[in-house]
Structures are given as structure tokens and as C-alpha cells.
Design an enzyme around this catalytic site. Structure first.
Site, PDB file in Angstrom:
ATOM      1  CB  SER A   1      23.653  81.232 -54.121  1.00  9.25           C
ATOM      2  OG  SER A   1      23.315  80.417 -54.886  1.00  9.25           O
TER       3      SER A   1
ATOM      4  CG  HIS B   1      27.124  77.424 -53.591  1.00 11.62           C
ATOM      5  ND1 HIS B   1      25.631  77.350 -53.139  1.00 11.62           N
ATOM      6  CD2 HIS B   1      26.412  78.592 -54.783  1.00 11.62           C
ATOM      7  CE1 HIS B   1      24.919  77.621 -53.367  1.00 11.62           C
ATOM      8  NE2 HIS B   1      25.648  79.029 -54.732  1.00 11.62           N
TER       9      HIS B   1
ATOM     10  CG  ASP C   1      26.570  75.686 -49.869  1.00  7.39           C
ATOM     11  OD1 ASP C   1      27.034  76.665 -50.190  1.00  7.39           O
ATOM     12  OD2 ASP C   1      24.957  75.921 -50.988  1.00  7.39           O
TER      13      ASP C   1
END
Length: 261
Positions: free
Chosen positions: A213, A65, A120
């Protein structure tokens, strides 16, 4: 495709549609200098957007992402806003998002309940190999899973405040517990699958947050996960964060690096 930072705004009472996902460290501490030599800072057009992990001299692992059209990375950094002799700058020649990740989710303004953020993870091939030093070292992939209850370490330059965007200068570390996946299933309104790990402190106050992230989750000194999603406000009691479970992806990671080196 435009970049969308992923992080969930979740509550036990439920919401109709969660806003875009994001991740960062709150309740942590300044990492000891050069203690996380595999830590990577991922940038989009000079802006820090995500963390990453150096797997080999030419390869960085981050979250799918975090996808943007062009990347650059910094290795060997301890301070985000200062020049450091140990730091190495590299461009990215190509990115390889996992083919099973639903890239169409990145175009949404709101994340619908039940959205599936499985797979992810993304590999970034560097345009020039990293120089291995005391401040820059790769980390190996896991060979077995850590036990539930293990102490894990997450790190990154994400926000250090739960609801406001406040980046730290110093790389932040935070200790978290590896929790049963049911703790995330019961407290997240997106789909939770067996390719994810659940980690945090159920009492709250400590968690990853916006900007973390793609960074590492290291349990019992072994890289086990990549930061994916978590709650807003960050560190919300009863709501752990979710990580990509890397042992499920060893073959894809190794095959992708081998075929594209």
C-alpha cells in the site's frame, strides 16, 4: 489512531462484510538494484507497514490508509532486512492525509460493502531533506493519463505469497496492465470511483499484496497511481487491484507541499 492495513477479501460470489484491506506483490521479480530510486519504505515503530514515493527532497507520498501516529521512512533501500550504504533514514515531522478520505474507516474491524476509499493518499513531510544520489531520486507527478492497456510497474516489499504473510528481502517489481475501470466496478464490493485506477492481470497470478500500500504504479515510465486496495488471495483471477489516480490530485499535492514547506 491505530493503523489498519487495507486490502479486500473479495469473491465474485459476494460476501457479507469484507475483512480489513491489505496490499503486496505476488508473481513479481526482484527489481534491478537502484532501478526504483523513488521507492520509500514506511515504518511504524520499527515495523515496515507501507510503501511510498519520494516526490521532493522533503516530501513522500503514500496512501491515507497507512495513517499512524508516528512514522519513519527509509530511502535508497533495495533490501528490506539488510544494512546498505545507499540507505537513508528519515523521521516524519508531519503527515497530511487527503481531507476527502474517510478516516473513520480505519477504526472498523470489518469493511462494509459499498465502503468508499476514494482520496486514498497522504503526504509525509520529512524532518530532514533526502540526499539525492543514484539510489535516491524523486519522481514527478503525471501531466496526462496513460492509455488503457498500457504496461504498468508496481513495486514494494509486500508479501510474495497470496494468503500467507511472507515479506521478501529484495524489493519486488511486477508488470500489470492498466484496465478499464469497469473491470474493478464489476469485481469489487467497495465503491469504485473516477479518482481510482484499475490495474492487474485478469488471468491472475500477479498483483500487489499486503505491505505494498502507498507504493508506486508507473505506466509507460510515468507515475500514475498509488497502491490502494486489491483482492485476497492476492493475484486472484478476474479481480484487479485499485490505485489512487494521481492526475486527479495534482493541485492538492502541489498546494499542500507549497503551503507546508
Amino acid at each position: 489512531m491505530r493503523f489498519l492495513i487495507l486490502f479486500l477479501a473479495l469473491s465474485l460470489g459476494g460476501i457479507d462484510a469484507a475483512p480489513p484491506l491489505q496490499s503486496r506483490v505476488v508473481g513479481g521479480f526482484n527489481c534491478e538494484k537502484n532501478s526504483q530510486p523513488w521507492q520509500v519504505a514506511v515504518y511504524d515503530n520499527k515495523e515496515h507497514i507501507c510503501g511510498g514515493v519520494l516526490l521532493e527532497r522533503n516530501w513522500v507520498l503514500t496512501a491515507a490508509h497507512c495513517y499512524v501516529d508516528q512514522y519513519e521512512v527509509w530511502l535508497g533501500k533495495n533490501k528490506l532486512f539488510q544494512e546498505e550504504p545507499s540507505a537513508q533514514h528519515r523521521l516524519v515531522s508531519k503527515s497530511f492525509p487527503h481531507p476527502g478520505f474517510n478516516m473513520s474507516l480505519l477504526t472498523l474491524k470489518e469493511i462494509p460493502p459499498g465502503a468508499d476509499f476514494s482520496n486514498d493518499l497522504m503526504l509525509l513531510r520529512l524532518s530532514k531533506p533526502a540526499d539525492i544520489t543514484d539510489a535516491v531520486k524523486p519522481i514527478t507527478l503525471p501531466t496526462k493519463e496513460s492509455k488503457l492497456g498500457s504496461t504498468c510497474l508496481a513495486s514494494g516489499w509486500g508479501s510474495i505469497t497470496p494468503t500467507k504473510w511472507q515479506k521478501p528481502d529484495d524489493l519486488q517489481c511486477v508488470f500489470l496492465k492498466l484496465l478499464p475501470i469497469k473491470n474493478c466496478i464489476e469485481n469489487h464490493n467497495v465503491k469504485v470511483t473516477d479518482v481510482m485506477l484499475c490495474a492487474g492481470e485478469m488471468s491472475g497470478g500477479k498483483n500487489i499484496c499486503k505491505g505494498d500500500s502507498g507504493g508506486p504504479l508507473i505506466c509507460d515510465s510515468v507515475l500514475q497511481g498509488i497502491t490502494s486496495t486489491g483482492p485476497i488471495p492476492c493475484g486472484k483471477p478476474g479481480v484487479p487491484a485499485m490505485y489512487t489516480n494521481l492526475i486527479k490530485f495534482n493541485s492538492w499535492i502541489k498546494d499542500t507541499m507549497t503551503k507546508n514547506s
